[in-house]
Scaffold this active site. Structure first.
Site, PDB file in Angstrom:
ATOM      1  N   TYR A  31      -7.335  11.300 -52.744  1.00 15.69           N
ATOM      2  CA  TYR A  31      -6.201  10.805 -51.703  1.00 15.69           C
ATOM      3  C   TYR A  31      -6.316  11.962 -50.599  1.00 15.69           C
ATOM      4  CZ  TYR A  31      -1.771   9.347 -49.738  1.00 15.69           C
ATOM      5  OH  TYR A  31      -0.686   8.851 -48.897  1.00 15.69           O
ATOM      6  N   ASP A  40      -1.513  -8.188 -41.837  1.00 16.04           N
ATOM      7  CA  ASP A  40      -1.551  -7.811 -43.187  1.00 16.04           C
ATOM      8  C   ASP A  40      -1.883  -8.954 -43.904  1.00 16.04           C
ATOM      9  OD1 ASP A  40      -0.173  -7.217 -45.759  1.00 16.04           O
ATOM     10  OD2 ASP A  40       1.016  -5.548 -44.556  1.00 16.04           O
ATOM     11  N   VAL A  77      -8.007  -5.323 -43.491  1.00 21.53           N
ATOM     12  CA  VAL A  77      -8.491  -3.961 -42.872  1.00 21.53           C
ATOM     13  C   VAL A  77     -10.072  -3.847 -43.159  1.00 21.53           C
ATOM     14  CG1 VAL A  77      -7.509  -2.562 -44.455  1.00 21.53           C
ATOM     15  CG2 VAL A  77      -7.502  -1.716 -42.003  1.00 21.53           C
TER      16      VAL A  77
HETATM   17  N1  LIG Z   1       5.553   6.183 -48.289  1.00 24.21           N
HETATM   18  C1  LIG Z   1       5.345   7.214 -48.244  1.00 24.21           C
HETATM   19  O1  LIG Z   1       5.980   8.110 -48.810  1.00 24.21           O
HETATM   20  C2  LIG Z   1       4.105   7.828 -47.513  1.00 24.21           C
HETATM   21  C3  LIG Z   1       3.881   9.150 -47.281  1.00 24.21           C
HETATM   22  C4  LIG Z   1       2.509   9.477 -46.578  1.00 24.21           C
HETATM   23  C5  LIG Z   1       1.742   8.654 -46.411  1.00 24.21           C
HETATM   24  N2  LIG Z   1       1.935   7.415 -46.672  1.00 24.21           N
HETATM   25  C6  LIG Z   1       0.859   6.268 -45.949  1.00 24.21           C
HETATM   26  O2  LIG Z   1       1.399   5.215 -45.225  1.00 24.21           O
HETATM   27  C7  LIG Z   1       0.772   4.201 -45.464  1.00 24.21           C
HETATM   28  C8  LIG Z   1       1.608   2.903 -45.821  1.00 24.21           C
HETATM   29  O3  LIG Z   1       2.479   3.311 -46.838  1.00 24.21           O
HETATM   30  P1  LIG Z   1       3.835   2.537 -46.961  1.00 24.21           P
HETATM   31  O4  LIG Z   1       4.487   3.343 -48.091  1.00 24.21           O
HETATM   32  O5  LIG Z   1       4.397   1.694 -45.979  1.00 24.21           O
HETATM   33  O6  LIG Z   1       3.135   1.310 -48.032  1.00 24.21           O
HETATM   34  P2  LIG Z   1       3.329  -0.004 -48.539  1.00 24.21           P
HETATM   35  O7  LIG Z   1       2.592  -0.508 -49.745  1.00 24.21           O
HETATM   36  O8  LIG Z   1       4.747  -0.500 -48.370  1.00 24.21           O
HETATM   37  O9  LIG Z   1       2.750  -1.032 -47.186  1.00 24.21           O
HETATM   38  C9  LIG Z   1       1.424  -1.306 -47.363  1.00 24.21           C
HETATM   39  C10 LIG Z   1       0.745  -2.473 -46.727  1.00 24.21           C
HETATM   40  O10 LIG Z   1      -0.394  -2.541 -46.480  1.00 24.21           O
HETATM   41  C11 LIG Z   1      -0.935  -3.923 -46.795  1.00 24.21           C
HETATM   42  N3  LIG Z   1      -2.353  -4.151 -47.119  1.00 24.21           N
HETATM   43  C12 LIG Z   1      -2.838  -3.906 -48.350  1.00 24.21           C
HETATM   44  N4  LIG Z   1      -4.312  -4.291 -48.374  1.00 24.21           N
HETATM   45  C13 LIG Z   1      -4.433  -4.542 -47.167  1.00 24.21           C
HETATM   46  C14 LIG Z   1      -5.632  -5.162 -46.263  1.00 24.21           C
HETATM   47  N5  LIG Z   1      -6.715  -5.338 -46.914  1.00 24.21           N
HETATM   48  N6  LIG Z   1      -5.546  -5.319 -45.052  1.00 24.21           N
HETATM   49  C15 LIG Z   1      -4.470  -5.361 -44.387  1.00 24.21           C
HETATM   50  N7  LIG Z   1      -3.195  -4.870 -44.994  1.00 24.21           N
HETATM   51  C16 LIG Z   1      -3.308  -4.333 -46.301  1.00 24.21           C
HETATM   52  C17 LIG Z   1       0.034  -4.430 -47.999  1.00 24.21           C
HETATM   53  O11 LIG Z   1       0.084  -5.756 -47.827  1.00 24.21           O
HETATM   54  C18 LIG Z   1       1.599  -3.680 -47.468  1.00 24.21           C
HETATM   55  O12 LIG Z   1       2.196  -4.644 -46.749  1.00 24.21           O
HETATM   56  C19 LIG Z   1      -0.397   4.299 -46.383  1.00 24.21           C
HETATM   57  O13 LIG Z   1      -1.428   4.856 -45.782  1.00 24.21           O
HETATM   58  C20 LIG Z   1       0.081   5.597 -47.176  1.00 24.21           C
HETATM   59  O14 LIG Z   1      -0.831   6.400 -47.668  1.00 24.21           O
HETATM   60  C21 LIG Z   1       3.082   6.724 -47.093  1.00 24.21           C
END
Ligand SMILES: NC(=O)c1ccc[n+]([C@@H]2O[C@H](COP(=O)([O-])OP(=O)(O)OC[C@H]3O[C@@H](n4cnc5c(N)ncnc54)[C@H](O)[C@@H]3O)[C@@H](O)[C@H]2O)c1
Length: 259
Positions: free
Chosen positions: A163, A36, A60
């Site tokens: 999205y 991360d 990433v």
């Molecule tokens: N939470 C939901 O309801 C939900 C629903 C559907 C899909 N998603 C998908 O799940 C995934 C994660 O969601 P989440 O809710 O855990 O989000 P979150 O914001 O809690 O976590 C995202 C993480 O990605 C990291 N990140 C950001 N930029 C980065 C980079 N350049 N390199 C490496 N890491 C990086 C952030 O630091 C963070 O720790 C996303 O793809 C989101 O679209 C989430």
């Protein structure tokens, strides 16, 4: 797949889904690299989980950074599981044509696709190349990559063209990637979450539920990040899951408009 004596990388490992997956992996005895850009949270998680957890600052969007992270995991133990679950609020959304008659900006679409689709592909191809160097297990398997989509990839709502398209792209990647990698014994799966309460919401769980959770059928609540982590482990362990996208959403189907 037996996870004993293996390593895993969780990209976005300090996030809501990511840290829940890290917890499950460490509990299963897996050497887990938290990949991360959030150093502070990464170090907190290492302190919380002890010897099996490792934090490696990973971007990433960079081949070099991801390659170094996969190599770091391989140094701990054979890398058999990679979970791609990063996220960012820097993408763009909005109606195709606004009330003012102006088309939505192209840049927002491009950025969203870069974050959720192109970066997933970047991590997938580099993870697969790293896993292809593993000794195969007795079963012939070398590892599994788990991607993260969203039910918006099937039922994008008003304002979600970018999205929805990016997440549909992740779903679309799954089968051809699994087919490409079949000769190497690397599986590819995608988790398709509904609405889960994670830090991404930046509000209380009650507020998030009253805004986004009314349409969830059963259980009548938002998803818990640990339920994502549990599914990720189940996918890792079950060799016959390959080339498929699994919804985990309490039977939620997004309506056209969010509340
Ligand atoms: N939470 C939901 O309801 C939900 C629903 C559907 C899909 N998603 C998908 O799940 C995934 C994660 O969601 P989440 O809710 O855990 O989000 P979150 O914001 O809690 O976590 C995202 C993480 O990605 C990291 N990140 C950001 N930029 C980065 C980079 N350049 N390199 C490496 N890491 C990086 C952030 O630091 C963070 O720790 C996303 O793809 C989101 O679209 C989430």
């Amino acid at each position: 797949m037996d996870l004993t004596g293996t390593s895993a990388v969780v990209i976005g490992g300090t996030g809501g889904f990511g840290s829940a997956t890290v917890r499950r992996l460490v509990t299963a005895g897996v050497h887990t690299v938290i990949a991360d850009i959030n150093d502070e949270r990464g170090n907190e998680l290492v302190a919380e989980h002890g010897d099996l957890a490792h934090y490696v600052n990973t971007d990433v969007f960079s081949d070099e950074s991801l390659t170094a992270t996969f190599a770091a995991a391989q140094d701990l133990a054979p890398l058999r599981s990679v979970v791609i679950v990063h996220g960012s609020s820097q993408g763009g959304g909005g109606r195709l044509v606004g009330r003012d008659g102006q088309p939505v900006a192209q840049e927002g679409f491009d950025k969203t696709v870069e974050i959720f689709l192109s970066a997933t592909f970047r991590a997938l191809r580099l993870a697969a190349a790293s896993m292809a160097t593993n000794e195969p297990l007795e079963s012939g398997q070398r590892g599994v990559v788990i991607q993260t989509a969203s039910i918006a990839g099937y039922e994008g709502q008003v304002g979600q063209t970018a999205y929805g398209a990016a997440k549909a792209g992740v779903i679309g990647l799954t089968l051809p990637a699994a087919r490409d990698l079949a000769p190497t014994g690397v599986r590819v799966m995608t988790i398709v979450p509904g609405t889960f309460f994670t830090p991404a919401f930046q509000m209380s769980e009650e507020d998030a539920y009253s805004r986004f959770g009314q349409a969830i059928q059963n259980p009548k609540r938002m998803g818990r990040a640990d339920e994502y982590g549990q599914l990720a482990l189940q996918i890792m362990e079950n060799d016959y899951l390959n080339g498929e996208s699994i919804r985990i959403d309490g039977a939620l189907r997004f309506p056209a408009k969010a509340n």
